[in-house]
Design a protein around this motif. Structure first.
Motif, PDB file in Angstrom:
ATOM      1  N   HIS A 268       0.849  -1.187   0.000  1.00  0.00           N
ATOM      2  CA  HIS A 268       0.000   0.000   0.000  1.00  0.00           C
ATOM      3  C   HIS A 268       0.885   1.237   0.000  1.00  0.00           C
ATOM      4  O   HIS A 268       1.630   1.474   0.959  1.00  0.00           O
ATOM      5  N   ASN A 269       0.836   2.000  -1.093  1.00  0.00           N
ATOM      6  CA  ASN A 269       1.614   3.234  -1.210  1.00  0.00           C
ATOM      7  C   ASN A 269       3.085   3.020  -0.885  1.00  0.00           C
ATOM      8  O   ASN A 269       3.694   3.794  -0.141  1.00  0.00           O
ATOM      9  N   GLY A 270       3.641   1.943  -1.427  1.00  0.00           N
ATOM     10  CA  GLY A 270       5.063   1.701  -1.265  1.00  0.00           C
ATOM     11  C   GLY A 270       5.468   1.110   0.068  1.00  0.00           C
ATOM     12  O   GLY A 270       6.648   1.149   0.426  1.00  0.00           O
ATOM     13  N   THR A 271       4.515   0.510   0.786  1.00  0.00           N
ATOM     14  CA  THR A 271       4.810  -0.080   2.095  1.00  0.00           C
ATOM     15  C   THR A 271       4.177  -1.457   2.192  1.00  0.00           C
ATOM     16  O   THR A 271       2.987  -1.608   1.887  1.00  0.00           O
ATOM     17  N   PRO A 272       4.942  -2.485   2.615  1.00  0.00           N
ATOM     18  CA  PRO A 272       4.328  -3.797   2.849  1.00  0.00           C
ATOM     19  C   PRO A 272       3.353  -3.724   4.013  1.00  0.00           C
ATOM     20  O   PRO A 272       3.694  -3.190   5.083  1.00  0.00           O
ATOM     21  N   ASP A 273       2.146  -4.235   3.837  1.00  0.00           N
ATOM     22  CA  ASP A 273       1.120  -4.179   4.877  1.00  0.00           C
ATOM     23  C   ASP A 273       0.969  -5.566   5.500  1.00  0.00           C
ATOM     24  O   ASP A 273       0.132  -6.366   5.078  1.00  0.00           O
ATOM     25  N   THR A 274       1.777  -5.832   6.513  1.00  0.00           N
ATOM     26  CA  THR A 274       1.735  -7.151   7.152  1.00  0.00           C
ATOM     27  C   THR A 274       0.436  -7.374   7.916  1.00  0.00           C
ATOM     28  O   THR A 274       0.064  -8.516   8.171  1.00  0.00           O
ATOM     29  N   ARG A 275      -0.269  -6.302   8.270  1.00  0.00           N
ATOM     30  CA  ARG A 275      -1.515  -6.461   9.041  1.00  0.00           C
ATOM     31  C   ARG A 275      -2.610  -7.117   8.219  1.00  0.00           C
ATOM     32  O   ARG A 275      -3.479  -7.799   8.775  1.00  0.00           O
ATOM     33  N   THR A 276      -2.588  -6.901   6.908  1.00  0.00           N
ATOM     34  CA  THR A 276      -3.646  -7.466   6.062  1.00  0.00           C
ATOM     35  C   THR A 276      -3.133  -8.616   5.190  1.00  0.00           C
ATOM     36  O   THR A 276      -3.828  -9.047   4.274  1.00  0.00           O
ATOM     37  N   ALA A 277      -1.940  -9.087   5.485  1.00  0.00           N
ATOM     38  CA  ALA A 277      -1.374 -10.198   4.711  1.00  0.00           C
ATOM     39  C   ALA A 277      -2.156 -11.483   4.981  1.00  0.00           C
ATOM     40  O   ALA A 277      -2.738 -11.664   6.054  1.00  0.00           O
ATOM     41  N   GLY A 278      -2.135 -12.367   4.008  1.00  0.00           N
ATOM     42  CA  GLY A 278      -2.710 -13.697   4.187  1.00  0.00           C
ATOM     43  C   GLY A 278      -1.602 -14.731   4.217  1.00  0.00           C
ATOM     44  O   GLY A 278      -0.682 -14.679   3.392  1.00  0.00           O
ATOM     45  N   VAL A 279      -1.668 -15.630   5.191  1.00  0.00           N
ATOM     46  CA  VAL A 279      -0.688 -16.721   5.289  1.00  0.00           C
ATOM     47  C   VAL A 279      -1.464 -17.992   5.613  1.00  0.00           C
ATOM     48  O   VAL A 279      -2.265 -18.010   6.555  1.00  0.00           O
TER      49      VAL A 279
ATOM     50  N   GLY B 142      21.654  -4.763   0.910  1.00  0.00           N
ATOM     51  CA  GLY B 142      21.668  -4.390   2.325  1.00  0.00           C
ATOM     52  C   GLY B 142      20.284  -4.172   2.903  1.00  0.00           C
ATOM     53  O   GLY B 142      20.093  -3.304   3.766  1.00  0.00           O
ATOM     54  N   LEU B 143      19.309  -4.954   2.462  1.00  0.00           N
ATOM     55  CA  LEU B 143      17.943  -4.793   2.958  1.00  0.00           C
ATOM     56  C   LEU B 143      17.878  -5.021   4.465  1.00  0.00           C
ATOM     57  O   LEU B 143      18.508  -5.939   4.994  1.00  0.00           O
ATOM     58  N   ASP B 144      17.094  -4.212   5.137  1.00  0.00           N
ATOM     59  CA  ASP B 144      16.865  -4.372   6.573  1.00  0.00           C
ATOM     60  C   ASP B 144      15.644  -5.264   6.771  1.00  0.00           C
ATOM     61  O   ASP B 144      14.510  -4.845   6.538  1.00  0.00           O
ATOM     62  N   LEU B 145      15.882  -6.492   7.195  1.00  0.00           N
ATOM     63  CA  LEU B 145      14.796  -7.451   7.373  1.00  0.00           C
ATOM     64  C   LEU B 145      14.475  -7.671   8.844  1.00  0.00           C
ATOM     65  O   LEU B 145      13.918  -8.705   9.217  1.00  0.00           O
ATOM     66  N   GLY B 146      14.802  -6.679   9.658  1.00  0.00           N
ATOM     67  CA  GLY B 146      14.537  -6.788  11.092  1.00  0.00           C
ATOM     68  C   GLY B 146      13.067  -6.930  11.437  1.00  0.00           C
ATOM     69  O   GLY B 146      12.727  -7.481  12.480  1.00  0.00           O
ATOM     70  N   GLN B 147      12.190  -6.442  10.554  1.00  0.00           N
ATOM     71  CA  GLN B 147      10.750  -6.534  10.802  1.00  0.00           C
ATOM     72  C   GLN B 147      10.096  -7.688  10.038  1.00  0.00           C
ATOM     73  O   GLN B 147       8.874  -7.838  10.068  1.00  0.00           O
ATOM     74  N   ALA B 148      10.910  -8.491   9.371  1.00  0.00           N
ATOM     75  CA  ALA B 148      10.342  -9.596   8.596  1.00  0.00           C
ATOM     76  C   ALA B 148       9.730 -10.645   9.514  1.00  0.00           C
ATOM     77  O   ALA B 148      10.330 -11.012  10.532  1.00  0.00           O
ATOM     78  N   PRO B 149       8.551 -11.140   9.179  1.00  0.00           N
ATOM     79  CA  PRO B 149       7.927 -12.178  10.018  1.00  0.00           C
ATOM     80  C   PRO B 149       8.560 -13.546   9.778  1.00  0.00           C
ATOM     81  O   PRO B 149       8.893 -13.912   8.654  1.00  0.00           O
ATOM     82  N   GLY B 150       8.750 -14.294  10.837  1.00  0.00           N
ATOM     83  CA  GLY B 150       9.230 -15.669  10.694  1.00  0.00           C
ATOM     84  C   GLY B 150      10.693 -15.739  10.336  1.00  0.00           C
ATOM     85  O   GLY B 150      11.507 -14.925  10.759  1.00  0.00           O
ATOM     86  N   GLN B 151      11.030 -16.731   9.509  1.00  0.00           N
ATOM     87  CA  GLN B 151      12.427 -16.996   9.181  1.00  0.00           C
ATOM     88  C   GLN B 151      12.572 -17.236   7.693  1.00  0.00           C
ATOM     89  O   GLN B 151      11.600 -17.502   6.987  1.00  0.00           O
ATOM     90  N   ARG B 152      13.825 -17.126   7.211  1.00  0.00           N
ATOM     91  CA  ARG B 152      14.129 -17.301   5.802  1.00  0.00           C
ATOM     92  C   ARG B 152      13.637 -18.670   5.317  1.00  0.00           C
ATOM     93  O   ARG B 152      13.704 -19.657   6.054  1.00  0.00           O
ATOM     94  N   HIS B 153      13.133 -18.690   4.100  1.00  0.00           N
ATOM     95  CA  HIS B 153      12.578 -19.857   3.416  1.00  0.00           C
ATOM     96  C   HIS B 153      11.186 -20.240   3.914  1.00  0.00           C
ATOM     97  O   HIS B 153      10.652 -21.257   3.472  1.00  0.00           O
ATOM     98  N   ARG B 154      10.608 -19.421   4.804  1.00  0.00           N
ATOM     99  CA  ARG B 154       9.185 -19.541   5.074  1.00  0.00           C
ATOM    100  C   ARG B 154       8.469 -18.485   4.244  1.00  0.00           C
ATOM    101  O   ARG B 154       9.021 -17.432   3.929  1.00  0.00           O
ATOM    102  N   ALA B 155       7.232 -18.751   3.878  1.00  0.00           N
ATOM    103  CA  ALA B 155       6.551 -17.929   2.887  1.00  0.00           C
ATOM    104  C   ALA B 155       6.406 -16.471   3.324  1.00  0.00           C
ATOM    105  O   ALA B 155       6.621 -15.558   2.518  1.00  0.00           O
ATOM    106  N   ALA B 156       6.038 -16.222   4.580  1.00  0.00           N
ATOM    107  CA  ALA B 156       5.824 -14.844   5.014  1.00  0.00           C
ATOM    108  C   ALA B 156       7.125 -14.042   4.987  1.00  0.00           C
ATOM    109  O   ALA B 156       7.146 -12.885   4.567  1.00  0.00           O
TER     110      ALA B 156
END
Length: 200
Positions: free
Chosen positions: A33-44, A141-155
């Motif tokens: 949404h407007n250049g921002t990932p919206d984790t609140r409305t994501a589907g997993v 150099g992406l900052d993935l500090g807010q990424a949900p879960g762990q690498r190789h998981r879909a989210a």
């Protein structure tokens, strides 16, 4: 880049059970949404596949058959996934794979377009030694500090792909320019090839 000009777009990632053709064991769909990932409305969704997860696939995404035994089968989540994806462009890394798997699992579904961050990265970061997702995370150099879960998981992978897309989009003046670089030929949304001029 004016993100308000973008159509509705979901960054997707799929994890499979390691067989051919693959059954889906996890799907993530992350709206931008407007250049921002919206984790609140994501589907997993976690899914119990009809064929057990292979040891190799389990080593990659760390999902075991025991983890998935209590999850619903694809038939129980299919229409929920379809409803979220319908009408939206999708984006994924090596997107042709995710698109084909989703199309096989969702008969009749077709997105307006498919953005491939692998194709886009090859055009944007020609100097990068490799263009897999791990290499590009390091290269940019992406900052993935807010990424949900762990690498190789879909989210997690959908979030990383979303940040990568947004980083690369800064190099393109318009949505149309991004599409020309990012949509593989033959996939939905691919620009029509330019016609040679003729006398009639």
């Amino acid at each position: 880049m004016k993100y308000e000009t973008w159509p509705r777009l979901l960054v997707v990632d799929i994890e499979g059970n390691g067989v051919t053709p693959p059954d889906v064991v996890e799907v993530a769909a992350l709206p931008l949404h407007n250049g921002t990932p919206d984790t609140r409305t994501a589907g997993v969704w976690l899914i119990r596949p009809p064929v057990p997860v292979t040891p190799f696939a389990s080593r990659v995404h760390k999902l075991t058959n025991e983890d998935l035994n209590s999850c619903p089968p694809w038939e129980e989540v299919r229409e929920e996934v379809r409803a979220m994806l319908t009408g939206a462009w999708i984006c994924a890394h090596n997107a042709g794979v995710d698109y084909r798997v989703l199309a096989r699992h969702l008969p009749g579904w077709e997105p307006p377009g498919v953005i491939d961050t692998l194709r886009l990265a090859r055009a944007t970061y020609k100097e990068a030694p490799r263009h897999n997702l791990d290499a590009l995370i390091q290269h940019t150099g992406l900052d993935l500090g807010q990424a949900p879960g762990q690498r190789h998981r879909a989210a997690f992978d959908a979030y990383a792909t979303a940040l990568l897309l947004l980083r690369m989009a800064e190099q393109y003046p318009t949505w149309e320019a991004l599409v020309r670089a990012a949509v593989p030929p033959g996939l939905p949304g691919a620009p029509e090839p330019e016609q040679e001029p003729t006398l009639w």
